[in-house]
Design an enzyme around this catalytic site. Sequence first.
Site, PDB file in Angstrom:
ATOM      1  N   ASP A 108     -36.657  25.177 -28.471  1.00 57.44           N
ATOM      2  CA  ASP A 108     -37.439  24.045 -28.974  1.00 57.44           C
ATOM      3  C   ASP A 108     -38.931  24.279 -28.723  1.00 57.44           C
ATOM      4  OD1 ASP A 108     -37.467  23.593 -26.233  1.00 57.44           O
ATOM      5  OD2 ASP A 108     -36.793  21.506 -26.349  1.00 57.44           O
ATOM      6  N   SER A 109     -39.260  25.425 -28.111  1.00 57.24           N
ATOM      7  CA  SER A 109     -40.661  25.856 -28.045  1.00 57.24           C
ATOM      8  C   SER A 109     -41.221  26.030 -29.455  1.00 57.24           C
ATOM      9  CB  SER A 109     -40.786  27.163 -27.254  1.00 57.24           C
ATOM     10  OG  SER A 109     -39.873  28.127 -27.735  1.00 57.24           O
ATOM     11  N   ASP A 133     -31.145  25.765 -28.996  1.00 59.94           N
ATOM     12  CA  ASP A 133     -31.661  24.816 -27.999  1.00 59.94           C
ATOM     13  C   ASP A 133     -31.446  23.385 -28.488  1.00 59.94           C
ATOM     14  OD1 ASP A 133     -32.867  24.518 -25.559  1.00 59.94           O
ATOM     15  OD2 ASP A 133     -34.870  25.141 -26.224  1.00 59.94           O
ATOM     16  N   LYS A 174     -28.209  25.553 -25.440  1.00 60.22           N
ATOM     17  CA  LYS A 174     -28.905  25.378 -24.163  1.00 60.22           C
ATOM     18  C   LYS A 174     -29.353  23.925 -24.074  1.00 60.22           C
ATOM     19  CE  LYS A 174     -33.271  26.921 -23.329  1.00 60.22           C
ATOM     20  NZ  LYS A 174     -33.926  25.653 -22.971  1.00 60.22           N
ATOM     21  N   GLU A 231     -31.420  21.030 -21.174  1.00 63.66           N
ATOM     22  CA  GLU A 231     -32.222  20.903 -19.953  1.00 63.66           C
ATOM     23  C   GLU A 231     -31.641  19.849 -19.017  1.00 63.66           C
ATOM     24  OE1 GLU A 231     -36.351  20.278 -20.914  1.00 63.66           O
ATOM     25  OE2 GLU A 231     -36.404  21.999 -22.273  1.00 63.66           O
ATOM     26  N   GLU A 260     -36.914  27.845 -14.822  1.00 63.62           N
ATOM     27  CA  GLU A 260     -38.293  27.946 -15.309  1.00 63.62           C
ATOM     28  C   GLU A 260     -39.278  27.349 -14.302  1.00 63.62           C
ATOM     29  OE1 GLU A 260     -38.979  26.487 -19.287  1.00 63.62           O
ATOM     30  OE2 GLU A 260     -41.163  26.706 -19.100  1.00 63.62           O
TER      31      GLU A 260
HETATM   32  O1  KIV Z   1     -37.702  26.548 -25.797  1.00 63.36           O
HETATM   33  C1  KIV Z   1     -37.840  27.619 -25.195  1.00 63.36           C
HETATM   34  O2  KIV Z   1     -38.390  28.600 -25.715  1.00 63.36           O
HETATM   35  C2  KIV Z   1     -37.326  27.710 -23.840  1.00 63.36           C
HETATM   36  C3  KIV Z   1     -37.638  28.933 -23.048  1.00 63.36           C
HETATM   37  C4  KIV Z   1     -39.040  28.923 -22.589  1.00 63.36           C
HETATM   38  C5  KIV Z   1     -36.681  29.121 -21.924  1.00 63.36           C
HETATM   39  O3  KIV Z   1     -36.689  26.809 -23.387  1.00 63.36           O
END
Ligand code: KIV
Length: 274
Positions: free
Chosen positions: A51-52, A90, A119, A121, A192
């Site tokens: 989600d970056s 994500d 993934k 959080e 992280e």
């Molecule tokens: O969204 C992302 O790119 C991440 C990484 C920085 C682990 O969660």
Amino acid sequence: MPESTSRPRVTVPDVIARKNHHLPLTMITAYDATFAKIVDESGVDMILVGDSVGSVVQGVANTIPVTLEEMEYHVRLVARANPRALIIGDLPFGSYQVNTEQAVRSAIRLVKAGAAAVKLEGGVTMQDAIAAISRVDIPVMGHIGLTPQSYHRMGGHRVQGRAEGRDPGGKERLLEDAHSVEQAGAFAVVIEGVPRELAREITQKISIPTIGIGAGPDCDGQVLVLHDILGLSPNNLKFTRKYANVRELSIQACSEFVHEVRARQWPDDDHSFH
Ligand code: KIV
């Protein structure tokens, strides 16, 4: 040296087997087919459709505005590259925190779009969500420490685990988070933005691979955001490394085009039809 694209596909059991392995795991983000192909040719183990994407592609200040529909779209683009690396999708903010049913439904959408795993959080508070998603055979990667979706609670992107205690972000709480994620059935966990000593302790104490970013060298693997590796962003963050300066090269290439058109040097006759 590019890795052959005929290498075997990386699977979740392959990742699990790399706990305490001499060869650390590697994960790089990608958000579209073109870059997913490039990243895959590096021989990387996992591609994270992170989600970056919010900050590095969409131009927003943090990951909070990113939607599930947007993540589905980017997972679909990456899956079209047919990488040998394991694709992790994500789950964005708001797509899994409401209840376990929402979490499972959102995870299914990312898997249908082409992710092999998801993934999310959070540690202690996300144990039920991780367990529910894992129960329907969708592998889950946890993410603890500096969790960017907790931007407002943390007061920005702040290193976690420096203070003692069981409050969110405290050292003992992070150890609990790591154990919760492991017990809930996650197959790996991103750590992280925590002191390297704490990341080492967590890595030693849990049985699943830890993937670090801003967590020092003692994790079972490392992840970086593609745009940081390529030097596409003007920022210089302490925990990232620019392995190339593609931003500068891109500005140079575009400037040359602009100059040549203005000087009537492009297109020349060789690149024209007759
Ligand atoms: O969204 C992302 O790119 C991440 C990484 C920085 C682990 O969660």
